[in-house]
Design a protein around this motif. Structure first.
Motif, PDB file in Angstrom:
ATOM      1  N   SER A 127       0.821  -1.230  -0.152  1.00 51.78           N
ATOM      2  CA  SER A 127      -0.095  -0.017   0.108  1.00 51.78           C
ATOM      3  C   SER A 127       0.754   1.289   0.133  1.00 51.78           C
ATOM      4  CB  SER A 127      -0.928  -0.102   1.235  1.00 51.78           C
ATOM      5  OG  SER A 127      -1.734   1.044   1.044  1.00 51.78           O
ATOM      6  N   SER A 128       0.402   2.231  -0.899  1.00 48.70           N
ATOM      7  CA  SER A 128       1.434   3.305  -1.008  1.00 48.70           C
ATOM      8  C   SER A 128       0.343   4.569  -1.272  1.00 48.70           C
ATOM      9  CB  SER A 128       2.377   3.247  -2.377  1.00 48.70           C
ATOM     10  OG  SER A 128       2.995   4.439  -2.336  1.00 48.70           O
ATOM     11  N   VAL A 129       0.248   5.252  -0.105  1.00 49.44           N
ATOM     12  CA  VAL A 129      -0.788   6.677  -0.303  1.00 49.44           C
ATOM     13  C   VAL A 129       0.296   7.663   0.693  1.00 49.44           C
ATOM     14  CG1 VAL A 129      -2.706   5.629  -0.435  1.00 49.44           C
ATOM     15  CG2 VAL A 129      -1.829   6.055   1.758  1.00 49.44           C
ATOM     16  N   PHE A 130       0.196   9.031   0.420  1.00 47.32           N
ATOM     17  CA  PHE A 130       0.467   9.845   1.061  1.00 47.32           C
ATOM     18  C   PHE A 130      -0.283  10.148   2.506  1.00 47.32           C
ATOM     19  CE2 PHE A 130       1.533  11.161  -3.357  1.00 47.32           C
ATOM     20  CZ  PHE A 130       2.758  11.172  -3.052  1.00 47.32           C
ATOM     21  N   GLY A 131      -0.007   9.464   3.513  1.00 51.18           N
ATOM     22  CA  GLY A 131      -0.582   9.418   5.073  1.00 51.18           C
ATOM     23  C   GLY A 131      -0.749  10.669   5.749  1.00 51.18           C
ATOM     24  N   ALA A 132       0.061  11.783   5.569  1.00 52.64           N
ATOM     25  CA  ALA A 132      -0.229  13.027   6.187  1.00 52.64           C
ATOM     26  C   ALA A 132      -1.037  14.030   5.298  1.00 52.64           C
ATOM     27  CB  ALA A 132       1.171  13.891   6.236  1.00 52.64           C
ATOM     28  N   LEU A 133      -1.479  13.690   4.183  1.00 52.04           N
ATOM     29  CA  LEU A 133      -2.480  14.391   3.316  1.00 52.04           C
ATOM     30  C   LEU A 133      -3.788  13.557   3.478  1.00 52.04           C
ATOM     31  CD1 LEU A 133      -0.445  15.009  -0.006  1.00 52.04           C
ATOM     32  CD2 LEU A 133      -0.575  16.531   2.008  1.00 52.04           C
ATOM     33  N   SER A 134      -4.659  14.571   3.373  1.00 50.00           N
ATOM     34  CA  SER A 134      -6.230  13.870   3.534  1.00 50.00           C
ATOM     35  C   SER A 134      -6.384  12.934   2.265  1.00 50.00           C
ATOM     36  CB  SER A 134      -7.164  15.130   3.310  1.00 50.00           C
ATOM     37  OG  SER A 134      -7.383  15.703   1.980  1.00 50.00           O
ATOM     38  N   VAL A 135      -7.481  12.429   2.417  1.00 49.10           N
ATOM     39  CA  VAL A 135      -7.834  11.415   1.298  1.00 49.10           C
ATOM     40  C   VAL A 135      -7.975  12.264  -0.099  1.00 49.10           C
ATOM     41  CG1 VAL A 135      -9.799  10.024   0.293  1.00 49.10           C
ATOM     42  CG2 VAL A 135      -8.789   9.639   2.763  1.00 49.10           C
ATOM     43  N   ARG A 136      -8.622  13.319   0.026  1.00 50.82           N
ATOM     44  CA  ARG A 136      -8.909  14.274  -1.222  1.00 50.82           C
ATOM     45  C   ARG A 136      -7.777  14.710  -1.754  1.00 50.82           C
ATOM     46  NH1 ARG A 136     -12.638  16.990   0.683  1.00 50.82           N
ATOM     47  NH2 ARG A 136     -14.448  16.204   0.006  1.00 50.82           N
ATOM     48  N   GLU A 137      -6.902  14.990  -0.955  1.00 46.75           N
ATOM     49  CA  GLU A 137      -5.634  15.897  -1.627  1.00 46.75           C
ATOM     50  C   GLU A 137      -4.524  14.746  -2.268  1.00 46.75           C
ATOM     51  OE1 GLU A 137      -4.898  19.084   2.135  1.00 46.75           O
ATOM     52  OE2 GLU A 137      -4.210  17.364   2.448  1.00 46.75           O
ATOM     53  N   ASN A 138      -4.782  13.374  -1.609  1.00 42.39           N
ATOM     54  CA  ASN A 138      -4.102  12.338  -2.509  1.00 42.39           C
ATOM     55  C   ASN A 138      -4.595  12.355  -3.786  1.00 42.39           C
ATOM     56  OD1 ASN A 138      -2.461  10.134  -0.972  1.00 42.39           O
ATOM     57  ND2 ASN A 138      -3.480  11.164   0.440  1.00 42.39           N
ATOM     58  N   VAL A 139      -5.770  12.311  -3.909  1.00 46.26           N
ATOM     59  CA  VAL A 139      -6.353  12.165  -5.123  1.00 46.26           C
ATOM     60  C   VAL A 139      -6.277  13.446  -6.214  1.00 46.26           C
ATOM     61  CG1 VAL A 139      -8.522  11.549  -6.642  1.00 46.26           C
ATOM     62  CG2 VAL A 139      -8.093  10.556  -4.316  1.00 46.26           C
ATOM     63  N   ARG A 140      -6.385  14.515  -5.598  1.00 45.84           N
ATOM     64  CA  ARG A 140      -6.038  15.826  -6.175  1.00 45.84           C
ATOM     65  C   ARG A 140      -4.687  16.060  -6.784  1.00 45.84           C
ATOM     66  NH1 ARG A 140      -8.382  20.926  -5.229  1.00 45.84           N
ATOM     67  NH2 ARG A 140      -6.254  21.744  -5.096  1.00 45.84           N
ATOM     68  N   LEU A 141      -3.772  15.358  -6.099  1.00 42.10           N
ATOM     69  CA  LEU A 141      -2.339  15.514  -6.770  1.00 42.10           C
ATOM     70  C   LEU A 141      -2.340  14.615  -8.067  1.00 42.10           C
ATOM     71  CD1 LEU A 141      -0.111  14.914  -3.507  1.00 42.10           C
ATOM     72  CD2 LEU A 141      -0.212  16.805  -5.043  1.00 42.10           C
TER      73      LEU A 141
END
Length: 247
Positions: free
Chosen positions: A85-99
């Motif tokens: 699993s690889s996500v930006f844990g310190a960012l919000s869920v929405r911010e991850n997808v916005r990137l």
């Protein structure tokens, strides 16, 4: 949409992937199975360009992408998730997808730009979150999600790149058994929502049999069989290769 022609990767005298040829049509779901060490993830690495093939070609919608870097293949429509699993844990869920949406739109990190474009990025991100069933989790920190939710977020990130071919590498790995059916339905909807072709490696046989139009079986780096799930599971050679493995 995707054609793999005699793709090989050798390390010295050892063939990790040995002359594999596959074809994946638009909207088709092709499952890749095989015992541990069969070369399934290595095949994904060759297709996406994270490993350089020793021989063979990869064609995306008829275009030879064999010599292109990983990011160029992604720009042309080849998307992938990973076992870990690889996500930006310190960012919000929405911010991850916005990137992911910003990367797809291009020029999204410029200081001076039209205000409406920020709304477009957020709207697209929210659409992808809705597709994977995370509409109510957009403001949560990604690091606080349960593992099954993180898998859904990874798929939303994949959708943000608008791929025409999606490679899913063991999406059920580490997911709690009670969360598997919901994730299966998310994956089942990928071709319906996008029209993309899906290539998926998975060890959960009940999952892959319920999703795949065809199954490709790898063994010792080679393609052992590629046919309908029913034909593959009845194949004596496949059964022999899996002897001692859980089917």
């Amino acid at each position: 949409m995707l054609e793999v022609v005699e793709l090989s990767w050798r390390v010295g005298d050892i063939a990790i992937v040995d002359g594999v040829s596959l074809r994946l049509d638009r909207g088709e779901f092709l499952g890749v199975i095989g015992p541990n060490g069969a070369g399934k993830t290595s095949l994904f690495n060759l297709i996406t360009g994270s490993r350089r093939a020793s021989a063979g070609r990869v064609l995306l919608d008829g275009t030879d992408i064999s010599g292109l870097a990983t990011h160029r293949r992604a720009q042309l429509g080849l998307g992938r998730t990973f076992q870990a699993s690889s996500v930006f844990g310190a960012l919000s869920v929405r911010e991850n997808v916005r990137l992911g949406v910003q990367a797809k739109l291009g020029g999204s990190f410029r200081l001076w730009r039209r205000a409406g474009s920020f709304r477009e990025v957020t709207e697209r991100a929210d659409q992808h979150l809705a597709t994977v069933g995370l509409s109510g989790r957009g403001d949560a920190l990604a690091g606080t999600l349960a593992h099954g939710e993180k898998r859904k977020l990874e798929i939303a990130l994949l959708l943000a790149g608008e791929p025409t071919v999606m490679l899913l590498d063991e999406p059920m790995a580490g997911v709690a058994s009670e969360d598997v059916p919901d994730l299966v339905e998310v994956i089942r909807g990928l071709t319906r929502h996008t029209g993309a072709a899906v290539l998926m490696v998975e060890h959960h046989m009940d999952v892959i049999l319920g999703l795949a139009d065809r199954l490709a079986v790898m063994h010792h780096g080679s393609l052992l069989a590629c046919d309908t799930p029913e034909a593959v599971m009845a194949n004596p050679t496949v059964q022999e290769a899996y002897l001692g493995e859980a089917l």
